[in-house]
Enzyme design. Structure first.
Site, PDB file in Angstrom:
ATOM      1  N   HIS A  92      95.083 -14.733 -83.817  1.00  0.00           N
ATOM      2  CA  HIS A  92      95.041 -13.459 -84.532  1.00  0.00           C
ATOM      3  C   HIS A  92      95.317 -12.267 -83.617  1.00  0.00           C
ATOM      4  O   HIS A  92      94.735 -12.140 -82.540  1.00  0.00           O
ATOM      5  CB  HIS A  92      93.655 -13.287 -85.165  1.00  0.00           C
ATOM      6  CG  HIS A  92      93.372 -11.905 -85.674  1.00  0.00           C
ATOM      7  ND1 HIS A  92      92.567 -11.007 -84.996  1.00  0.00           N
ATOM      8  CD2 HIS A  92      93.816 -11.269 -86.783  1.00  0.00           C
ATOM      9  CE1 HIS A  92      92.502  -9.871 -85.683  1.00  0.00           C
ATOM     10  NE2 HIS A  92      93.249  -9.990 -86.762  1.00  0.00           N
TER      11      HIS A  92
ATOM     12  N   ASP B  53      96.835 -12.884 -97.062  1.00  0.00           N
ATOM     13  CA  ASP B  53      95.552 -12.713 -96.365  1.00  0.00           C
ATOM     14  C   ASP B  53      94.613 -11.908 -97.250  1.00  0.00           C
ATOM     15  O   ASP B  53      94.874 -10.743 -97.546  1.00  0.00           O
ATOM     16  CB  ASP B  53      95.800 -11.975 -95.040  1.00  0.00           C
ATOM     17  CG  ASP B  53      94.536 -11.764 -94.221  1.00  0.00           C
ATOM     18  OD1 ASP B  53      93.453 -12.187 -94.660  1.00  0.00           O
ATOM     19  OD2 ASP B  53      94.643 -11.163 -93.137  1.00  0.00           O
TER      20      ASP B  53
ATOM     21  N   ASP C   3      93.291  -2.478 -95.952  1.00  0.00           N
ATOM     22  CA  ASP C   3      93.399  -3.819 -96.495  1.00  0.00           C
ATOM     23  C   ASP C   3      92.372  -3.965 -97.607  1.00  0.00           C
ATOM     24  O   ASP C   3      91.820  -2.971 -98.090  1.00  0.00           O
ATOM     25  CB  ASP C   3      93.232  -4.876 -95.401  1.00  0.00           C
ATOM     26  CG  ASP C   3      91.903  -4.773 -94.668  1.00  0.00           C
ATOM     27  OD1 ASP C   3      90.947  -4.188 -95.218  1.00  0.00           O
ATOM     28  OD2 ASP C   3      91.803  -5.287 -93.539  1.00  0.00           O
TER      29      ASP C   3
ATOM     30  N   GLU D  70      95.006 -16.956 -96.173  1.00  0.00           N
ATOM     31  CA  GLU D  70      94.110 -16.626 -95.059  1.00  0.00           C
ATOM     32  C   GLU D  70      92.823 -15.955 -95.529  1.00  0.00           C
ATOM     33  O   GLU D  70      92.840 -15.099 -96.413  1.00  0.00           O
ATOM     34  CB  GLU D  70      94.856 -15.693 -94.103  1.00  0.00           C
ATOM     35  CG  GLU D  70      94.105 -15.331 -92.842  1.00  0.00           C
ATOM     36  CD  GLU D  70      94.979 -14.524 -91.899  1.00  0.00           C
ATOM     37  OE1 GLU D  70      94.408 -13.774 -91.079  1.00  0.00           O
ATOM     38  OE2 GLU D  70      96.223 -14.631 -91.973  1.00  0.00           O
TER      39      GLU D  70
ATOM     40  N   LYS E  26      98.953  -8.619 -97.408  1.00  0.00           N
ATOM     41  CA  LYS E  26      97.535  -8.478 -97.697  1.00  0.00           C
ATOM     42  C   LYS E  26      97.314  -8.596 -99.209  1.00  0.00           C
ATOM     43  O   LYS E  26      98.067  -8.033-100.015  1.00  0.00           O
ATOM     44  CB  LYS E  26      97.022  -7.125 -97.202  1.00  0.00           C
ATOM     45  CG  LYS E  26      97.096  -6.949 -95.690  1.00  0.00           C
ATOM     46  CD  LYS E  26      96.131  -7.868 -94.964  1.00  0.00           C
ATOM     47  CE  LYS E  26      96.109  -7.583 -93.474  1.00  0.00           C
ATOM     48  NZ  LYS E  26      95.086  -8.379 -92.773  1.00  0.00           N
TER      49      LYS E  26
ATOM     50  N   ASN F 195      91.367 -11.292 -96.513  1.00  0.00           N
ATOM     51  CA  ASN F 195      90.365 -10.586 -95.707  1.00  0.00           C
ATOM     52  C   ASN F 195      88.938 -10.767 -96.225  1.00  0.00           C
ATOM     53  O   ASN F 195      88.170  -9.810 -96.312  1.00  0.00           O
ATOM     54  CB  ASN F 195      90.702  -9.110 -95.590  1.00  0.00           C
ATOM     55  CG  ASN F 195      91.866  -8.851 -94.655  1.00  0.00           C
ATOM     56  OD1 ASN F 195      92.936  -8.411 -95.090  1.00  0.00           O
ATOM     57  ND2 ASN F 195      91.709  -9.126 -93.372  1.00  0.00           N
TER      58      ASN F 195
END
Length: 385
Positions: free
Chosen positions: A317, A215, A35, A241, A186, A217
């Site tokens: 999650h 997302d 990611d 996210e 991602k 991260n």
């Protein structure tokens, strides 16, 4: 003369925990996973998941299975901590779950009540809830007071950054064919234009209305997050996210107030108090607690109650095998994250249909360990009376 109810209560109270098995299992992944944390140089690709299993047995023959997990590092540490605190449960009434959580926390209090320590406790706590539901002959969801028999689900495993764009489109089609109701991609790589291209391409492929999430991260700073959130407004996303560091409640709150697209975060938080800070500051539209990471079902329920009181949406999650039960008991329509990675650990699989994950009706979690787990077990220990 004793009342029958008093006799029954006395019989239940006499049951005691007499045996605990703890095992550290390393589940290999089919391919290395990357990611944004890998592309920014902060982490290496993930090749395995460390699972902490706890199996608890009582004098009356009741059994419970619980688990926690760690990615990239921490598995041996979780096992070591669990091994140290487990003797505190021997001889205890397994029904006193909240008190036993506190007892385990105090047994290891010098290393704190969050992080690795809480994650080790989580495996015991899940096992005790699994046992309690089995004893009642109910699924965990029903024991907790289920609001629904299925939960909206979205797939993440097909949208990682190591996946080429053409394969990404294939993966979305596979997920939809399986009855999965949303796709998460991602983002957060150094070249922001590549993020936009991937999201734009997948949105066009899915159509305007199919649920799509992204997302980052935690890989954006505040100015970058503002720019990217503004750019992504056009794609009708369910949420964005972890646009910022997982502990930046103030920054997440500013984004949530500024943009129409909901902000989601919480998966990296490891205590009720850490989640409370985000709830208090309204740093998330979707709160994403992780049951094993916060210490099991007991603290998860406290977080969910606080989130519900604040009117937040919920999207637990990972660990769908546990979270499908917990999400089913939340009053507001939640999402559950579909990851097939843990499926080889269990004999049972979850069903997806019409965009939703079906809540198992088997007692407890409805899980039993597969024969393959023995081959992935790095170490194990047993504690008895």
């Amino acid at each position: 003369m004793n009342h029958p109810d008093s006799l029954l209560t006395g019989q239940l109270a006499r049951d005691r925990i007499e045996h605990i098995r703890i095992s550290s299992v390393f589940l290999p992944l089919a391919a290395p996973i990357s990611d944004a944390k890998v592309l920014t140089g902060r982490q290496r690709p993930m090749t395995e998941i460390a699972i902490l299993f706890v199996e608890i047995s009582t004098a009356d023959g009741h059994r419970g299975l619980g688990f926690s997990y760690s990615k990239r590092a921490g598995g041996p540490g979780q096992f070591a901590h669990a091994k140290e605190i487990a003797p505190a449960l021997i001889g205890e009434d397994p029904n006193n779950i909240a008190r036993l959580w506190d007892k385990l926390a105090w047994a290891g209090a010098s290393v704190g009540r969050s992080g690795l320590a809480a994650q080790a406790i989580g495996a015991f706590d899940v096992a005790l809830w699994d046992m309690k539901a089995k004893r009642a002959n109910l699924s965990l969801a029903k024991l907790l007071g289920a609001q629904r028999d299925s939960v909206r689900c979205y797939n993440t495993s097909g949208g990682f950054l190591h996946t080429p764009l053409d394969q990404l489109l294939v993966n979305t089609d596979i997920s939809r064919a399986k009855g999965i109701g949303g796709i998460k991609l991602k983002v957060g790589q150094p070249d922001r234009a590549l993020d936009v291209k991937r999201v734009e391409t997948v949105r066009k492929h899915l159509g305007d209305d199919f649920p799509l999430m992204v997302d980052a991260n935690q890989q954006w700073d505040r100015p970058t997050a503002q720019r990217m959130c503004r750019t992504f407004e056009q794609f009708n996303l369910v949420w964005i996210e972890e646009p910022l560091d997982c502990h930046d409640a103030e920054g997440h709150a500013a984004l949530a107030a500024q943009f129409d697209t909901p902000i989601a975060t919480g998966e990296m938080l490891t205590s009720v108090s850490e989640h409370w800070e985000f709830i208090r500051q309204r740093g998330a539209d979707y709160l994403m607690p992780d049951g094993p990471r916060v210490g099991g079902v007991t603290p998860f329920l406290r977080i969910a109650a606080l989130a519900d009181h604040a009117g937040l949406m919920l999207a637990p999650h990972f660990a769908m095998e546990l979270h499908v039960h917990l999400a089913a008991a939340y009053s507001r329509e939640p999402w559950v994250e579909h990851f097939e990675w843990l499926e080889p650990l269990f004999n049972e699989k979850l069903d997806t249909r019409d965009g939703r994950m079906i809540v198992p009706t088997r007692p407890g979690l409805g899980l039993s360990l597969s024969e393959r787990v023995a081959g992935w077990t790095a170490q194990a220990t047993e504690i008895t009376n």
